[in-house]
Design a protein around this motif. Structure first.
Motif, PDB file in Angstrom:
ATOM      1  N   PRO A 169       0.810  -1.176   0.040  1.00 23.01           N
ATOM      2  CA  PRO A 169       0.000   0.001   0.150  1.00 23.01           C
ATOM      3  C   PRO A 169       0.797   1.364  -0.050  1.00 23.01           C
ATOM      4  O   PRO A 169       2.083   1.182   0.474  1.00 23.01           O
ATOM      5  CB  PRO A 169      -0.628  -0.049   1.522  1.00 23.01           C
ATOM      6  N   ASP A 170       0.430   2.180  -0.546  1.00 21.61           N
ATOM      7  CA  ASP A 170       1.134   3.631  -0.319  1.00 21.61           C
ATOM      8  C   ASP A 170       1.047   4.064   1.010  1.00 21.61           C
ATOM      9  O   ASP A 170       0.210   4.002   1.742  1.00 21.61           O
ATOM     10  CB  ASP A 170       0.233   4.682  -1.581  1.00 21.61           C
ATOM     11  N   TRP A 171       2.201   4.795   1.198  1.00 17.90           N
ATOM     12  CA  TRP A 171       2.508   5.467   2.639  1.00 17.90           C
ATOM     13  C   TRP A 171       1.527   6.796   2.771  1.00 17.90           C
ATOM     14  O   TRP A 171       1.113   6.673   4.010  1.00 17.90           O
ATOM     15  CB  TRP A 171       3.710   6.015   2.800  1.00 17.90           C
ATOM     16  N   GLN A 172       0.730   7.202   1.827  1.00 16.65           N
ATOM     17  CA  GLN A 172      -0.105   8.117   2.110  1.00 16.65           C
ATOM     18  C   GLN A 172      -1.651   7.740   1.797  1.00 16.65           C
ATOM     19  O   GLN A 172      -2.481   7.976   2.589  1.00 16.65           O
ATOM     20  CB  GLN A 172       0.205   9.608   1.218  1.00 16.65           C
ATOM     21  N   GLN A 173      -1.786   6.905   0.774  1.00 14.25           N
ATOM     22  CA  GLN A 173      -3.090   6.533   0.168  1.00 14.25           C
ATOM     23  C   GLN A 173      -3.631   5.599   0.597  1.00 14.25           C
ATOM     24  O   GLN A 173      -4.673   4.757   0.567  1.00 14.25           O
ATOM     25  CB  GLN A 173      -3.087   6.588  -1.150  1.00 14.25           C
ATOM     26  N   GLY A 174      -2.625   4.422   1.243  1.00 17.32           N
ATOM     27  CA  GLY A 174      -3.174   3.118   1.767  1.00 17.32           C
ATOM     28  C   GLY A 174      -3.683   2.318   0.674  1.00 17.32           C
ATOM     29  O   GLY A 174      -3.036   2.317  -0.401  1.00 17.32           O
ATOM     30  N   GLU A 175      -4.549   1.447   1.003  1.00 23.02           N
ATOM     31  CA  GLU A 175      -5.119   0.488   0.119  1.00 23.02           C
ATOM     32  C   GLU A 175      -5.803   0.998  -1.314  1.00 23.02           C
ATOM     33  O   GLU A 175      -5.829   0.430  -2.244  1.00 23.02           O
ATOM     34  CB  GLU A 175      -6.017  -0.215   0.617  1.00 23.02           C
ATOM     35  N   THR A 176      -6.168   2.522  -1.341  1.00 21.97           N
ATOM     36  CA  THR A 176      -7.062   2.883  -2.218  1.00 21.97           C
ATOM     37  C   THR A 176      -6.020   3.156  -3.447  1.00 21.97           C
ATOM     38  O   THR A 176      -6.646   3.309  -4.492  1.00 21.97           O
ATOM     39  CB  THR A 176      -7.533   4.061  -1.838  1.00 21.97           C
ATOM     40  N   VAL A 177      -4.718   3.152  -3.231  1.00 17.52           N
ATOM     41  CA  VAL A 177      -3.670   3.311  -4.377  1.00 17.52           C
ATOM     42  C   VAL A 177      -3.924   2.260  -5.379  1.00 17.52           C
ATOM     43  O   VAL A 177      -3.606   2.369  -6.695  1.00 17.52           O
ATOM     44  CB  VAL A 177      -2.216   3.404  -3.752  1.00 17.52           C
ATOM     45  N   ARG A 178      -4.705   1.021  -5.029  1.00 22.14           N
ATOM     46  CA  ARG A 178      -4.687   0.013  -5.876  1.00 22.14           C
ATOM     47  C   ARG A 178      -5.677   0.299  -7.167  1.00 22.14           C
ATOM     48  O   ARG A 178      -5.551  -0.290  -8.319  1.00 22.14           O
ATOM     49  CB  ARG A 178      -5.323  -1.395  -5.160  1.00 22.14           C
ATOM     50  N   ILE A 179      -6.479   1.398  -6.914  1.00 27.46           N
ATOM     51  CA  ILE A 179      -7.375   1.840  -8.169  1.00 27.46           C
ATOM     52  C   ILE A 179      -6.299   1.979  -9.074  1.00 27.46           C
ATOM     53  O   ILE A 179      -7.002   2.183 -10.470  1.00 27.46           O
ATOM     54  CB  ILE A 179      -8.378   2.872  -7.461  1.00 27.46           C
ATOM     55  N   MET A 180      -5.348   2.582  -8.806  1.00 27.06           N
ATOM     56  CA  MET A 180      -4.437   3.067  -9.939  1.00 27.06           C
ATOM     57  C   MET A 180      -3.934   2.257 -10.926  1.00 27.06           C
ATOM     58  O   MET A 180      -3.784   2.501 -12.027  1.00 27.06           O
ATOM     59  CB  MET A 180      -3.298   3.521  -9.348  1.00 27.06           C
ATOM     60  N   TYR A 181      -4.049   1.029 -10.719  1.00 26.57           N
ATOM     61  CA  TYR A 181      -3.797  -0.247 -11.751  1.00 26.57           C
ATOM     62  C   TYR A 181      -4.680  -0.422 -12.689  1.00 26.57           C
ATOM     63  O   TYR A 181      -4.325  -1.108 -13.563  1.00 26.57           O
ATOM     64  CB  TYR A 181      -3.362  -1.425 -10.878  1.00 26.57           C
ATOM     65  N   VAL A 182      -5.946   0.108 -12.555  1.00 33.97           N
ATOM     66  CA  VAL A 182      -6.875   0.113 -13.604  1.00 33.97           C
ATOM     67  C   VAL A 182      -6.944   1.604 -14.145  1.00 33.97           C
ATOM     68  O   VAL A 182      -7.131   1.677 -15.394  1.00 33.97           O
ATOM     69  CB  VAL A 182      -8.284  -0.481 -13.191  1.00 33.97           C
ATOM     70  N   HIS A 183      -7.244   2.562 -13.283  1.00 32.86           N
ATOM     71  CA  HIS A 183      -7.272   4.047 -13.626  1.00 32.86           C
ATOM     72  C   HIS A 183      -6.265   4.481 -14.601  1.00 32.86           C
ATOM     73  O   HIS A 183      -6.551   4.863 -15.644  1.00 32.86           O
ATOM     74  CB  HIS A 183      -7.328   4.862 -12.338  1.00 32.86           C
ATOM     75  N   VAL A 184      -5.029   4.104 -14.270  1.00 29.42           N
ATOM     76  CA  VAL A 184      -4.170   5.059 -15.006  1.00 29.42           C
ATOM     77  C   VAL A 184      -3.769   4.160 -16.259  1.00 29.42           C
ATOM     78  O   VAL A 184      -3.763   4.875 -17.563  1.00 29.42           O
ATOM     79  CB  VAL A 184      -2.665   4.648 -14.658  1.00 29.42           C
ATOM     80  N   PRO A 185      -3.716   2.967 -16.627  1.00 27.88           N
ATOM     81  CA  PRO A 185      -3.728   2.097 -17.796  1.00 27.88           C
ATOM     82  C   PRO A 185      -5.154   2.688 -18.635  1.00 27.88           C
ATOM     83  O   PRO A 185      -4.884   3.028 -20.043  1.00 27.88           O
ATOM     84  CB  PRO A 185      -4.028   0.835 -17.677  1.00 27.88           C
ATOM     85  N   MET A 186      -6.466   2.838 -18.149  1.00 26.69           N
ATOM     86  CA  MET A 186      -7.364   3.256 -18.753  1.00 26.69           C
ATOM     87  C   MET A 186      -7.172   4.709 -19.360  1.00 26.69           C
ATOM     88  O   MET A 186      -7.613   5.185 -20.508  1.00 26.69           O
ATOM     89  CB  MET A 186      -8.403   3.410 -17.916  1.00 26.69           C
ATOM     90  N   ALA A 187      -6.552   5.533 -18.627  1.00 27.19           N
ATOM     91  CA  ALA A 187      -6.271   6.902 -19.019  1.00 27.19           C
ATOM     92  C   ALA A 187      -5.273   7.130 -20.376  1.00 27.19           C
ATOM     93  O   ALA A 187      -5.627   7.865 -21.147  1.00 27.19           O
ATOM     94  CB  ALA A 187      -5.814   7.728 -17.764  1.00 27.19           C
ATOM     95  N   TRP A 188      -4.261   6.120 -20.004  1.00 27.24           N
ATOM     96  CA  TRP A 188      -3.377   6.000 -21.323  1.00 27.24           C
ATOM     97  C   TRP A 188      -3.936   5.750 -22.527  1.00 27.24           C
ATOM     98  O   TRP A 188      -3.842   6.076 -23.611  1.00 27.24           O
ATOM     99  CB  TRP A 188      -2.113   5.092 -20.881  1.00 27.24           C
ATOM    100  N   LEU A 189      -4.609   4.642 -22.321  1.00 22.73           N
ATOM    101  CA  LEU A 189      -5.746   4.152 -23.469  1.00 22.73           C
ATOM    102  C   LEU A 189      -6.515   4.932 -24.138  1.00 22.73           C
ATOM    103  O   LEU A 189      -6.663   5.041 -25.404  1.00 22.73           O
ATOM    104  CB  LEU A 189      -6.144   2.516 -23.324  1.00 22.73           C
ATOM    105  N   ALA A 190      -7.150   5.721 -23.193  1.00 21.48           N
ATOM    106  CA  ALA A 190      -8.232   6.874 -23.761  1.00 21.48           C
ATOM    107  C   ALA A 190      -7.479   7.748 -24.568  1.00 21.48           C
ATOM    108  O   ALA A 190      -7.885   8.043 -25.715  1.00 21.48           O
ATOM    109  CB  ALA A 190      -8.819   7.575 -22.386  1.00 21.48           C
TER     110      ALA A 190
END
Length: 267
Positions: A56-77
């Motif tokens: 987990p991220d030291w600031q965002q905790g477990e919510t950082v795992r959303i990044m593993y879908v969100h960031v690739p989708m942004a790049w693909l968009a």
């Protein structure tokens, strides 16, 4: 030294060679199973790595795992829309029907990726920002990108004449191209809640390797899946157009048959 006049026709010839419908069907018939298998394997590894084994991220905790879908989708968009612009240029300049078909079939896939980017971004923004949505430059420009994808998908299917629909869709795609750099650089040009680039900046990435590597693996897996879906949809669209052409040819032939019953006597 090779002149520009000689090089340009050769480049155009290569584009027509690669865009040949029959050759496209033969190549994709061989390529698609391998591409799909690679997408499933890489995406499975990336998602398991990111969602289950990365820290987990030291600031965002477990919510950082959303990044593993969100960031690739942004790049693909954004990357997918850039591909749509290239296909639109090919369709308008060289008027090749395969570019029209590929652009037509790409837009629903790109719209889905952009919608997933917006949805996961909203889920991520709620615990981080305390709100589901803000009208800042990055989020608003991505929403505009989503509307461009949906508009292209609707416009190319709005006319009975498919060539006219493809031409109108290509014009819309070229007009919307101005939004891609706005999406990319909005966090640098304006003061937004959205964080600046962490992976693609020229300096060292702002992510620890324990998070960066699974993110890049997920991005590769989603990219392979995006490519496989785009190729499969284009292949289906091409076969559908061929079938329609055969049906129309058969119908025209049937209309002409009664004119002569084979004995030189009209009915």
């Amino acid at each position: 030294m090779v002149s520009t006049a000689t090089t340009t026709p050769r480049a155009v010839s290569r584009l027509h060679f690669l865009a040949n419908p029959g050759r496209f069907l033969r190549v994709t018939d061989w390529l698609l199973p391998w591409l799909t298998a690679a997408a499933l394997v890489v995406l499975g590894i990336g998602l398991a790595w990111g969602l289950a084994f990365s820290p987990p991220d030291w600031q965002q905790g477990e919510t950082v795992r959303i990044m593993y879908v969100h960031v690739p989708m942004a790049w693909l968009a954004m990357g997918g829309y850039t591909g749509l612009v290239v296909l639109s240029v090919m369709a308008l300049v060289w008027k090749h029907p395969l570019a029209d078909i590929a652009a037509r079939e790409l837009s629903p896939i790109g719209a889905t990726a952009t919608a997933l980017c917006l949805l996961t971004g909203s889920l991520w923004g709620r615990p981080m920002w305390g709100t589901w949505w803000v009208w800042d430059a990055r989020l608003t420009s991505v929403l505009v990108l989503f509307f461009l994808w949906v508009g292209h998908a609707a416009l190319t299917r709005a006319f009975d004449d498919q060539e006219r629909g493809a031409r109108m869709g290509a014009i819309l795609a070229l007009i919307g191209a101005v939004n891609v750099p706005i999406v990319k650089f909005s966090v640098d040009w304006w003061n937004t809640l959205h964080q600046p680039a962490s992976v693609t900046r020229l300096a060292a990435p702002g992510l620890h390797v324990d998070i960066l590597y699974p993110l890049l693996t997920c991005a590769l897996g989603f990219s392979l899946a995006f490519a496989a879906l785009a190729l499969a949809a284009t292949r289906a669209g091409l076969l559908e157009r061929r079938l329609r052409a055969l049906q129309m040819a058969a119908a025209r032939k049937a209309e002409n048959l009664p004119a002569n019953d084979g004995r030189g006597i009209a009915p």
